[in-house]
Design an enzyme around this catalytic site. Structure first.
Site, PDB file in Angstrom:
ATOM      1  N   HIS A 270       0.828  -1.203   0.000  1.00 52.93           N
ATOM      2  CA  HIS A 270       0.000   0.000   0.000  1.00 52.93           C
ATOM      3  C   HIS A 270       0.871   1.266   0.000  1.00 52.93           C
ATOM      4  O   HIS A 270       0.721   2.147  -0.857  1.00 52.93           O
ATOM      5  CB  HIS A 270      -0.919  -0.023   1.233  1.00 52.93           C
ATOM      6  CG  HIS A 270      -1.823   1.168   1.358  1.00 52.93           C
ATOM      7  ND1 HIS A 270      -3.145   1.140   0.978  1.00 52.93           N
ATOM      8  CD2 HIS A 270      -1.605   2.425   1.822  1.00 52.93           C
ATOM      9  CE1 HIS A 270      -3.689   2.326   1.198  1.00 52.93           C
ATOM     10  NE2 HIS A 270      -2.783   3.123   1.716  1.00 52.93           N
ATOM     11  N   GLU A 271       1.795   1.313   0.945  1.00 50.32           N
ATOM     12  CA  GLU A 271       2.644   2.514   1.040  1.00 50.32           C
ATOM     13  C   GLU A 271       3.547   2.638  -0.183  1.00 50.32           C
ATOM     14  O   GLU A 271       3.816   3.751  -0.652  1.00 50.32           O
ATOM     15  CB  GLU A 271       3.468   2.496   2.333  1.00 50.32           C
ATOM     16  CG  GLU A 271       2.647   2.488   3.630  1.00 50.32           C
ATOM     17  CD  GLU A 271       1.580   3.578   3.727  1.00 50.32           C
ATOM     18  OE1 GLU A 271       1.778   4.668   3.156  1.00 50.32           O
ATOM     19  OE2 GLU A 271       0.528   3.323   4.360  1.00 50.32           O
ATOM     20  N   HIS A 274       1.665   4.467  -2.816  1.00 51.73           N
ATOM     21  CA  HIS A 274       1.738   5.921  -2.605  1.00 51.73           C
ATOM     22  C   HIS A 274       3.100   6.443  -3.070  1.00 51.73           C
ATOM     23  O   HIS A 274       3.203   7.467  -3.746  1.00 51.73           O
ATOM     24  CB  HIS A 274       1.597   6.247  -1.112  1.00 51.73           C
ATOM     25  CG  HIS A 274       0.191   6.211  -0.596  1.00 51.73           C
ATOM     26  ND1 HIS A 274      -0.817   6.974  -1.130  1.00 51.73           N
ATOM     27  CD2 HIS A 274      -0.375   5.519   0.438  1.00 51.73           C
ATOM     28  CE1 HIS A 274      -1.957   6.750  -0.454  1.00 51.73           C
ATOM     29  NE2 HIS A 274      -1.709   5.872   0.501  1.00 51.73           N
ATOM     30  N   GLU A 300      -4.741   7.636  -2.973  1.00 52.62           N
ATOM     31  CA  GLU A 300      -5.237   6.371  -2.427  1.00 52.62           C
ATOM     32  C   GLU A 300      -5.570   5.382  -3.546  1.00 52.62           C
ATOM     33  O   GLU A 300      -5.482   4.169  -3.348  1.00 52.62           O
ATOM     34  CB  GLU A 300      -6.445   6.646  -1.533  1.00 52.62           C
ATOM     35  CG  GLU A 300      -6.830   5.501  -0.616  1.00 52.62           C
ATOM     36  CD  GLU A 300      -5.858   5.246   0.545  1.00 52.62           C
ATOM     37  OE1 GLU A 300      -4.881   6.011   0.719  1.00 52.62           O
ATOM     38  OE2 GLU A 300      -6.085   4.258   1.272  1.00 52.62           O
TER      39      GLU A 300
HETATM   40 MG    MG Z   1      -3.143   5.300   2.122  1.00 49.56          MG
END
Ligand code: MG
Length: 506
Positions: A270-271, A274, A300
């Site tokens: 997830h990170e 980003h 996101e």
């Molecule tokens: Mg996030």
């Protein structure tokens, strides 16, 4: 007009100002990163003061009358320039931000900083003691300050609009409500269908997974995804996050839970999503008015895409599962890939948003949005929040939090005054599937590539359709350009239904 046009002295001045502000912003980001990764707890108070000092310098620099005059002159100057040029967009972005920041009187700004600083400590204590009454007076003050803030932007269509706009430029409350009104009944229906089926077993994830090996697999996966280690690093922090100190230094953090192999791995993906967005913003926007991301929802969309559409897909585990079994034979040797895939996609209504699966996640957001709108409209009192929270949890997910610590007190956002932030998480989920579907139209072989551990087509498509614009376009403009549609719930609903029909044999 060509972008090659020689920049005017005033345009150069705006870019210099943006560069200086960005430098200061990155200094603050570095202080914040250190605060969450290395700083001893004794440093908290002075660190808070240091960060506020840098913030104040940035605010003063940007909101001066001189900057206002510069932006006004530039608006005249670029009058005949194509509105799509970087120059015209830079002025537009600067003007938007200038108008917002200069509307806020200094006493209100200072009051807000002081209140949220105090509120953060009170929230931590309230959460640890599961005692809402400790946080209540602080939240009451914050809601009042947010109402004062919103009033500065009258006339508006809805009192929540000015708050939402801070996180999702151009987005209106009515649009979000409309999207959620379509989403809600369909997700409820899906959850009901799932609840009637036998849940998959995921007990093999809840074992004593070695931290070093968790780190090895996490680093391996995001390296394959395309995270650039020459411009990044991975550290430990209590709450995973991404931060950057420039295009050349985009860092992520994670945490390893011994009894949950999925937590660190999926949050690292997830990170990294980003971070790859931040690493993908073109060099020409370095220290530039357009250096940022389009919005939180677009951000996101990138993180959820790598975490869920890639990371929780069957194709991905076709590729990775043999390595996973080799690293953790004691737990996985006798678990088939199919059972593993079903296990990591188990749907289970839970109290904590950040641990929610894909089928329940948006319900957590809808609940928060309704509460935030109620608080701003004045139809909900802070004093009633624990009760309202629990009733909505029961209504949406069929569970009641045993205490406020895992209920109304779980998130940090409100203590920081961040009312208006939550919807961007759900909007990001929706956007991730829209982008994914569009990408597959052009590259239908992507699932096969994923199964072979090949991810460059995906990253390349995102670079070209999302990352390359920086903050040049508003989020809905990016979605229109990339997918032909604004953010819409239908593709996400279709995706969830297909995925869980397969997993749960609906
Ligand atoms: Mg996030």
């Amino acid at each position: 007009m060509s972008e090659k046009t020689e920049l005017s002295p005033k345009m150069k001045k705006l870019i210099e100002l943006a560069a200086e502000l960005e430098d200061l912003g990155h200094v603050n980001a570095l202080l914040g990163w250190d605060q969450q990764t290395n700083m001893p707890s004794g440093g908290a108070e002075e660190r808070g003061l240091q960060m506020a000092a840098v913030g104040r310098i940035m605010h003063e620099k940007f909101t001066s009358e001189e900057v206002g005059a510069l932006i006004a002159d530039l608006e005249d100057e670029i009058g005949d320039l194509n509105a799509e040029t970087d120059q015209a967009r830079s002025v537009k972005v600067a003007k938007r931000e200038y108008d917002k920041q200069t509307k806020v009187p200094l006493p209100l700004l200072m009051d807000t900083i002081q209140t949220t600083t105090m509120a953060h400590g009170a929230w931590e204590e309230a959460k640890s003691k599961s005692d809402f009454s400790i946080f209540k007076p602080h939240l009451e003050k914050i809601v009042d300050l947010r109402k004062q803030y919103a009033a500065l932007f009258e006339p508006y269509d809805h009192v929540y609009d000015p708050l939402l706009d801070d996180f999702e430029p151009g987005m209106k409350t009515a649009e979000v409500k409309e999207i959620f009104n379509i989403l809600r009944p369909q997700q409820v229906e899906l959850l009901q269908a799932i609840a009637e089926k036998e849940p998959p077993d995921n007990s093999f994830l809840k074992q004593h997974y070695d931290e070093e090996r968790q780190e090895i697999i996490g680093r391996y996966v995001i390296t394959r995804f395309g995270y650039d280690w020459n411009r990044g690093r991975l550290d430990l922090a209590a709450h995973p996050f991404t931060t950057q100190f420039g295009q050349g230094d985009v860092r992520i953090t994670t945490r390893y839970l011994k009894d949950d192999a999925g937590s660190a791995l999926f949050s690292t993906m997830h990170e990294a999503g980003h971070a790859m967005y931040a690493q993908g913003i073109p060099r020409k926007y370095r220290r530039h008015p357009l250096s940022g991301a389009a919005s939180l929802a677009i951000h996101e969309s990138q993180s959820r895409l790598w975490e869920n559409l890639v990371g929780r897909s069957k194709e991905f585990w076709t590729f990775l599962y043999p390595s996973m079994q080799m690293l953790f034979p004691q737990y996985l040797a006798n678990v088939s890939m199919e059972d593993f895939y079903r296990g990591i996609n188990k749907v289970q209504p839970s109290f904590i948003r950040v641990e929610a699966d894909e089928a329940t996640y948006n319900m957590h957001i809808m609940l928060r949005l309704e509460i935030e709108i109620g608080l701003m409209e004045g139809t909900i009192d802070v004093a009633d929040l624990p009760e309202i929270w629990n009733a909505k949890m029961e209504d949406y997910l069929g569970i009641t939090p045993p205490n406020d610590s895992v209920g109304v007190l779980q998130d940090v956002h409100w203590s920081g005054g961040m009312i208006g932030y939550f919807p961007t998480y759900a909007l990001g989920n929706l956007a991730s599937v829209q982008l994914w579907d569009k990408m597959l139209e052009t590259h239908p072989n992507i699932p096969d590539e994923i199964a072979q551990g090949k991810f460059d087509t995906i990253l390349g498509w995102m670079r070209e359709n999302v990352h390359q614009y920086g903050s040049k376009y508003e989020p809905q403009e990016i979605m229109l350009k990339a997918t032909g549609s604004k953010i819409t719930p239908e593709p996400y609903i279709k995706y969830l239904n297909q995925k869980y029909s397969d997993i749960y044999h609906l």
